[in-house]
Design a protein around this motif. Sequence first.
Motif, short mmCIF file in Angstrom:
data_model
loop_
_atom_site.label_atom_id
_atom_site.label_comp_id
_atom_site.label_asym_id
_atom_site.label_seq_id
_atom_site.Cartn_x
_atom_site.Cartn_y
_atom_site.Cartn_z
N LYS A 1 9.61 14.76 -3.64
CA LYS A 1 9.23 13.61 -4.45
C LYS A 1 10.24 12.46 -4.37
CE LYS A 1 6.63 16.45 -7.74
NZ LYS A 1 5.39 16.28 -6.96
N SER B 1 6.85 8.31 -2.69
CA SER B 1 5.56 8.39 -3.37
C SER B 1 4.44 8.67 -2.36
CB SER B 1 5.26 7.08 -4.10
OG SER B 1 5.04 6.03 -3.17
N GLU B 2 3.33 9.21 -2.87
CA GLU B 2 2.19 9.46 -1.99
C GLU B 2 1.69 8.17 -1.36
OE1 GLU B 2 -1.04 11.72 -3.50
OE2 GLU B 2 0.21 13.34 -4.30
N GLU B 3 1.75 7.09 -2.12
CA GLU B 3 1.30 5.79 -1.60
C GLU B 3 2.15 5.36 -0.39
OE1 GLU B 3 0.69 1.14 -3.09
OE2 GLU B 3 1.43 2.66 -4.48
N ASP B 4 3.47 5.49 -0.52
CA ASP B 4 4.36 5.12 0.60
C ASP B 4 4.19 6.08 1.77
OD1 ASP B 4 5.41 2.93 -0.70
OD2 ASP B 4 7.12 4.03 -1.54
N PHE C 1 1.41 7.61 2.73
CA PHE C 1 0.22 7.23 3.49
C PHE C 1 0.38 5.90 4.21
CE2 PHE C 1 -1.78 10.36 0.59
CZ PHE C 1 -2.35 11.17 1.55
N LYS C 2 1.25 5.06 3.69
CA LYS C 2 1.53 3.79 4.37
C LYS C 2 2.26 4.02 5.70
CE LYS C 2 1.79 0.56 0.45
NZ LYS C 2 2.71 -0.27 -0.38
#
Length: 244
Positions: free
Chosen positions: A50, A53-56, A58-59
Amino acid sequence: MDDFINELQLKIERLENEINFKNALISILSHDSKELFGNFLWLIEALEEKTISEEDFFKLLPQVKSDARKNLQSVQDSVAWLRTQYGDFKIKPVKMMVTDLFHHLEEKYAARLREKNIKFHFKGDRHTVLTNDRVLLEYVLDKIFDNAVKYSLPGQDIYLEGGAKGDQVVLSVADSGTGMNEKYLSAVYTYDNPVFLGTAGEKGAGLSLKIVKHFISLMGGNIDIISSEDNGTTVSLFLPNFIE
């Protein structure tokens, strides 16, 4: 005696080139694999811990995908070259229409051509027949055409021109893309030339043209590259017709 010395020097030079090629091949594969898997493991561990982040996460996946594609290309190129190094390799000449080679590229690259809005045209004699090794030739044309697409801007045209010239068939892939500065042309088959990004950020391993030259030699042919910055590139193959 002079002839013997000259022949010996040529053999030494060929062996040195072959050793340099193999060493560079190992270096490229080792570096790319370490970089790809290292980055991928770092991303997974960062997600698990952790610290990202999941968002970063996938980016960053498109970059991982791009690196994986480049690594896969290096492996495929290496396997293609290795197949010519074991046993008593001999080319397998078959009769081909140059227009069939054009349609092969047109079909294989249809999606990428649409994506970059590039038109692909045939020029020359549509009845030209070439008898040579189809597997090696399709590999060579694929790598040359891949570069033409990679370094072309949206809306530009690419041409495959084919025709007989004496006892040879000349095939040329011409684009009007970014081209190459003349100072890089002499190093294009060495390991000193820089690897450029395509007009859509496409990556290359800098390995394909070295194998292309080797394959053209196996086919008994020659290659010529004419390029200038911002004016495009024309790559011409001069290939003999063999008896099947």
